[in-house]
Design a protein around this motif. Structure first.
Motif, mmCIF file in Angstrom:
data_model
loop_
_atom_site.group_PDB
_atom_site.id
_atom_site.type_symbol
_atom_site.label_atom_id
_atom_site.label_comp_id
_atom_site.label_asym_id
_atom_site.label_seq_id
_atom_site.Cartn_x
_atom_site.Cartn_y
_atom_site.Cartn_z
ATOM 1 N N GLU A 121 -12.142 0.471 1.042
ATOM 2 C CA GLU A 121 -12.595 -0.565 0.092
ATOM 3 C C GLU A 121 -11.429 -1.114 -0.728
ATOM 4 O OE1 GLU A 121 -13.905 2.508 0.870
ATOM 5 O OE2 GLU A 121 -14.724 3.074 -1.084
ATOM 6 N N ASP A 122 -10.425 -0.262 -0.983
ATOM 7 C CA ASP A 122 -9.320 -0.706 -1.836
ATOM 8 C C ASP A 122 -8.473 -1.807 -1.195
ATOM 9 O OD1 ASP A 122 -10.194 1.040 -3.673
ATOM 10 O OD2 ASP A 122 -8.636 2.554 -3.349
ATOM 11 N N MET A 163 -5.947 6.536 1.765
ATOM 12 C CA MET A 163 -6.318 5.316 1.022
ATOM 13 C C MET A 163 -7.797 5.093 1.269
ATOM 14 S SD MET A 163 -3.510 2.714 2.553
ATOM 15 C CE MET A 163 -3.385 3.499 4.132
ATOM 16 N N ARG A 164 -8.422 4.330 0.363
ATOM 17 C CA ARG A 164 -9.828 4.006 0.598
ATOM 18 C C ARG A 164 -9.936 2.628 1.233
ATOM 19 N NH1 ARG A 164 -13.267 4.657 -4.525
ATOM 20 N NH2 ARG A 164 -11.979 2.888 -5.058
ATOM 21 N N MET A 189 0.825 -1.210 0.000
ATOM 22 C CA MET A 189 0.000 0.000 0.000
ATOM 23 C C MET A 189 0.862 1.263 0.000
ATOM 24 S SD MET A 189 -2.880 -1.080 -0.608
ATOM 25 C CE MET A 189 -3.780 0.476 -0.620
ATOM 26 N N ARG A 217 1.795 1.699 -3.581
ATOM 27 C CA ARG A 217 0.628 2.072 -4.384
ATOM 28 C C ARG A 217 0.158 3.500 -4.083
ATOM 29 N NH1 ARG A 217 -4.953 -0.971 -5.753
ATOM 30 N NH2 ARG A 217 -6.184 0.899 -5.639
ATOM 31 N N THR A 218 0.271 3.901 -2.825
ATOM 32 C CA THR A 218 -0.234 5.220 -2.420
ATOM 33 C C THR A 218 0.721 6.339 -2.833
ATOM 34 O OG1 THR A 218 -1.291 4.120 -0.560
ATOM 35 C CG2 THR A 218 -1.121 6.486 -0.383
ATOM 36 N N ASP A 254 -4.014 -7.708 -6.307
ATOM 37 C CA ASP A 254 -5.395 -7.276 -6.161
ATOM 38 C C ASP A 254 -5.557 -6.896 -4.686
ATOM 39 O OD1 ASP A 254 -8.052 -6.893 -5.843
ATOM 40 O OD2 ASP A 254 -8.674 -8.875 -6.542
ATOM 41 N N THR A 255 -5.355 -5.619 -4.400
ATOM 42 C CA THR A 255 -5.290 -5.194 -2.992
ATOM 43 C C THR A 255 -6.620 -5.379 -2.258
ATOM 44 O OG1 THR A 255 -5.804 -2.922 -3.607
ATOM 45 C CG2 THR A 255 -3.470 -3.499 -3.430
ATOM 46 N N THR A 256 -7.713 -5.547 -3.011
ATOM 47 C CA THR A 256 -9.000 -5.726 -2.318
ATOM 48 C C THR A 256 -9.050 -7.063 -1.572
ATOM 49 O OG1 THR A 256 -10.080 -6.720 -4.223
ATOM 50 C CG2 THR A 256 -10.253 -4.328 -4.032
#
Ligand code: KIV
Ligand code: ZN
Length: 516
Positions: A319-320, A316-317, A248, A251-252, A264-266
């Motif tokens: 949900e992500d 970050m969200r 993360m 990604r962030t 797939d971070t979810t």
């Protein structure tokens, strides 16, 4: 995305994570985690250390067979017998990697290996060549690289690349490095090794000073393109670098990092819960990304800001990374098909119809006590069914606890020990203490209780309590888990689960115990 931009995520939850005292996993548990990691789209899954024990060998072979999309890796010391065993365990893998290692720091070479540097280089080269006979995907690790001399690292890495290593791993085995220094080390290696462009540089950081993620990210900033990490930062001592935090962070902050993972971070939260559930290692509420409070905005000012525009306080969200509101997914009237389908969506499948039936009957019992059944309840229920279905010598038949103001709590129970039902009774400081003492009155395990913890799986007073019990005997540590809407029963189940593990014969070699 070009290949050089890809950050390869190498997950070692099933190997280094499992080296955490008490975190040992069964073959089936490893396969479940392996499938969840595949769904997360982890690039490489280190499934174990095949020479360690027949159980480890079988677990690596089972993960290699079950996982199709990720590369499956087996660890081997730089010894022929280890490499051959790893090669054999990985035979059915779609994509296999052998990870061989030898220590390179002066202290490890002199004190542990009792070898001269020239001998270490020769053994490393030999090991890589042997591993190449099984697969052309070979990783070489310089154990304790964080405390090794840079000239020696350059020499051994150059030699193993020539021998066929495709990934060079730089472990900070004892968690000693500092971020700027570790990043410099990676840059220097890449600049000084003449054939450096023929291999991917990897890092493997331990968290003894709380710097595993910082060190890994510093290395990525200096050209490392593989990170070795674990879900929830599980691992020996203070653990390994946490997968979710590294992934993360990269990604962030695309403004800082010129590479990206393909995860797939979810799926992160589901993996975190699964690993926590199976190992019994709870996730602290304030843990980044996967802690229960990671996205909770408590203060009025923060809540107000987030409601106006979430970016005011959220980077970050939720949900992500896979956080969703607790949703009522099933209830009392849900049928077997709905149950099976919901479990499949959580990545849980059953090999045998009887296993599904046992879980479904537990689900019905739970639905009688608890109106709303959430995903978290289902995960705990399945773990509970599975921990109880292994060849266990001790089984809980019934438990009655009397707890009353002004009276000493007393527990009466019946357990089955090696197939014989036996009654037990004891008093204790509280109902849980009385229940544990009544179990001990029958099994006499000779263990010491090291940890007892209770977490509620979801919110509300009708939530299931999930209990972890850690027992120690002669230096061996095991964790047991149990879940129930009645926390005394959950506690007794967890205690019995731990006792069953301690009754199994220990038989596992540690990879870093030297060349024996
Ligand atoms: O920490 C370490 O050095 C290891 C190696 C086996 C890579 O786990
Ligand atoms: Zn390690």
């Amino acid at each position: 995305m070009s290949h050089s931009d890809q950050l390869i995520v190498f997950d070692t939850t099933l190997r280094d994570g499992e080296q955490s005292p008490g975190a040992s996993m069964t073959k089936d548990e490893k396969v479940r985690i392996g499938k969840a990691l595949e769904k997360l789209r982890v690039d490489v899954i280190e499934a174990g250390f095949p020479i360690a024990s027949p159980g480890d060998f079988e677990a690596v072979a089972a993960v290699a067979k079950a996982v199709k999309d990720s590369t499956v890796c087996g660890l081997a010391r730089a010894l022929d017998k280890d490499i051959d065993r790893a090669g054999e365990a990985l035979r059915e893998a779609n994509s296999a990697r052998i990870h061989t290692f030898i220590a390179t720091s002066p202290i490890h070479m002199q004190q542990k290996l009792r070898m001269q540097p020239d001998e270490v280089v020769a053994q490393a080269v030999h090991a890589v060549k042997r591993a190449r006979q099984f697969t052309d995907n070979v990783e070489f690790s310089a154990e304790d690289a964080g405390r090794s001399e840079i000239d020696f690292l350059c020499r051994i890495f150059e030699a193993v690349i020539d021998a066929g290593a495709t990934t060079l791993n730089v472990p900070d085995t004892v968690g000693y490095a500092m971020p700027h220094q570790f990043g410099d080390m990676i840059r220097t290696l890449r600049e000084r090794i003449p054939n450096a462009d023929k291999a991917v540089f990897s890092v493997h950081c331990h968290n003894d000073l709380g710097l595993a993620v910082a060190n890994s990210l510093s290395a990525v900033g200096n050209g490392a393109r593989q990170v070795e990490c674990t879900i929830n930062g599980l691992g020996e001592r203070a653990g390994n670098a946490s997968l979710e935090e590294i992934v993360m962070a990269v990604r962030t902050r695309p403004d800082i990092f010129s590479c990206q993972s393909e995860l797939d971070t979810t799926q992160i939260v589901a993996c975190s819960k699964l690993v926590s559930n199976i190992t019994g290692f709870p996730v602290q509420p304030n843990k980044a990304i996967v802690g229960a409070n990671a996205f909770a905005h408590e203060s009025g000012i923060h809540q107000d800001g987030v409601l106006k525009s979430r970016e005011t306080y959220e980077i970050m969200r939720a949900e992500d990374v896979g956080w969703s509101q607790n949703r009522m997914v099933l209830g009392k009237h849900s049928g077997r098909n709905a149950f099976r389908t919901r479990l499949e969506s959580l990545g849980i499948t059953f090999d045998a119809e009887e296993e599904l039936n046992a879980a479904f009957s537990r689900f019905k019992d739970l639905a009688d006590k608890k109106h709303e059944i959430f995903d978290e309840d289902l995960q705990a229920l399945v773990t509970d069914t599975r921990t109880e279905s292994v060849n266990e010598r001790v089984k809980l038949i019934s438990l009655k606890v009397c707890s009353e103001t002004g009276e000493t709590p007393r527990a009466h129970l019946v357990i089955s020990l090696d197939g014989e039902e036996e009654p037990g009774e004891a008093v204790g400081g509280g109902p849980v203490d009385a229940a544990f003492k009544s179990i001990e009155s029958i099994v006499n395990s000779g263990t010491q209780l090291q940890l007892y913890s209770v977490n509620n799986i979801t919110s509300g007073t009708d939530a299931q309590g999930e209990v972890t019990v850690r027992l120690e005997k002669g230096g061996r540590i095991v964790n047991g888990q149990g879940a129930d809407t009645d926390i005394v029963i959950a506690s007794a189940k967890a205690y019995i689960n731990a006792v069953n593990k301690i009754l199994e014969p220990p038989s596992k070699a540690h990879p870093q115990n030297g060349n024996v």
